[in-house]
Design an enzyme around this catalytic site. Structure first.
Site: not given
Length: 452
Positions: A106, A206, A309
């Site tokens: 990102k 983001k 995750g």
């Protein structure tokens, strides 16, 4: 029957996500081949140290420090190193070599996305990056493809799991920011240095990516207004609860018109905001992410799931790998992104929303009337006022002494004022004038109210 040659896949980075990607590529090799129409051969994994201990059972023969050599042998390059360099140089080299690129970086996309897209378009390759925003949640493809024919009006996103975990713990359990952060660190939600998360840098990156896709306009990350959550107190969270709100760190991308100039443009911003407990985003708990999209024709859309995750993010990466592989099998150039709307990037002053202002003021006659007059002078309409007044001598709470004209007190009072929709410019001037008043001890907080 699979007739196309096997495709060569290079992996850059073997961290938590990279290790999961390598494992899944190996374990699901036959299943992925049947979906693609070609085998996917992991030909190598570029790392800094081939002898470093690994948590995943990966064939040691795959590891190499020769990233450039590995890239030149690949049809698809997966970049999961993070950071700007050498990731940027590696991706550009991969594209110039004719390979497609899958990345979850990102920071790189926010800073150099247009450069990478231009390089891909020049050679007919493609950059895939579903994993760069909101982990396993599919949001990049819906914005880039599914909603390309619609007009997106607004995006409200909880796109950082660390801050959502902290704020949720403060809301549900009444924790302080410091204690909630300590728990987040202990459980692995927060890094040892949590600055990128709690100061809003991660969410701002983001937001830049989402705004570029939604509004077909290049949005530099430097143009994203950013505020973190370090100043949010347990008292503010408690006040929000009483008023029917919850505090969330929101990434907001919106097409708006500047109220002063009339210019139509894009606003991208990140800050802690109040959102009604009736709004779908209020029910996003723990480390989960969610993106709420308001489109002109499609209406309201909600995307929810795991925002981080290793195994969850690996799912998004492999989805992109399959898409890239299918393109190779089918043939033809990559699909270029549309960033040619060239809308103006508007500053935070152009935004209009509702606000909650919390003031500590002198417990003296006429204070409320004076504060109300300042809002009126700047054209900011007040919706509600709540006041609690604690006498220094007794600690007793009174309800309406601020507006009285005869009594005197040596205590202070708390005013919680919620406005109707007002411009950021007018609100800022109002708060500045209020802060200069002798009867105002301090401006405790200014929170925006979103999602209404």
């Amino acid at each position: 029957m699979i007739a196309y040659r096997n495709l060569r896949v290079a992996l850059l980075g073997a961290g938590s996500v990279g290790a999961q990607v390598a494992t899944l590529l190996t374990e699901h090799h036959e299943e992925l081949a049947s979906r693609v129409g070609a085998g996917l051969d992991l030909i190598g994994i570029a790392v800094r140290d081939v002898d470093a201990p690994r948590t995943a059972p990966i064939d040691p023969a795959l590891f190499t420090t020769d990233a450039m050599g590995l890239i030149e042998s690949a049809d698809i390059v997966i970049e999961l190193m993070g950071g700007i360099e050498p990731a940027r140089s590696y991706i550009l080299h991969a594209l110039n070599s004719g390979a497609d690129v899958v990345t979850g970086n990102k920071a790189l996309l926010a800073a150099h996305g247009p450069e990478l897209q231009a390089a891909a378009e020049q050679v007919g390759a493609q950059v895939y990056y579903e994993a760069a925003v909101a982990g396993a949640i599919p949001i990049i493809r819906p914005l880039r493809d599914s909603l390309a024919g619609d007009r997106v009006k607004r995006i409200l996103g909880i796109v950082n799991g660390t801050t959502n975990f902290i704020l949720d713990k403060m809301d549900v359990e009444g924790d302080t920011f410091e204690n909630a952060l300590a728990v987040a660190t202990e459980l692995g939600y927060a890094e040892a240095d949590p600055t990128a998360d709690i100061e809003g840098y991660d969410a701002a990156q983001k937001a830049a990516i989402l705004a570029r896709l939604a509004f077909h306009t290049d949005v530099p990350v430097e143009a994203v207004h950013r505020e973190g959550i370090t100043q949010i107190t347990a008292a503010q969270v408690s006040q929000a609860q009483k008023a029917g709100y919850v505090v969330k760190l929101l990434a907001i991308c919106e097409r708006i018109t500047d109220p002063t100039s009339g210019v139509d443009g894009v606003s991208a911003r990140v800050y802690p905001a109040l959102i009604s407990r009736q709004h779908p985003l209020a029910a996003v708990h723990g480390g989960k992410n969610a993106v709420f999209v308001e489109a002109e024709a499609a209406g309201d859309l909600m995307f929810y799931g795991a925002g981080a995750g290793g195994i969850e993010t690996a799912s998004a990466v492999l989805g992109d790998v399959v898409s890239a592989a299918r393109r190779h099998v089918a043939g033809g150039p990559g699909v270029a992104e549309t960033t040619h709307a060239n809308l103006t990037i508007l500053p935070i002053d152009s935004v209009s929303t509702r606000y909650q202002i919390t003031l500590e003021v002198s417990d003296a006659p006429g204070v409320l009337a004076r504060i109300a007059s300042l809002f009126s002078e700047h054209g900011v309409s007040v919706e509600t006022v709540q006041q609690s007044i604690a006498s220094v001598e007794s600690g007793a709470v009174k309800s309406d002494a601020l507006s009285a004209g005869t009594s005197e007190s040596s205590g202070t009072a708390t005013l919680v004022i919620v406005t109707h929709v007002a411009s950021e410019r007018a609100l800022s001037r109002t708060v500045a004038d209020i802060a200069d008043q002798q009867v105002v001890v301090r401006v405790e907080s200014v929170l925006r109210v979103e999602g209404a």
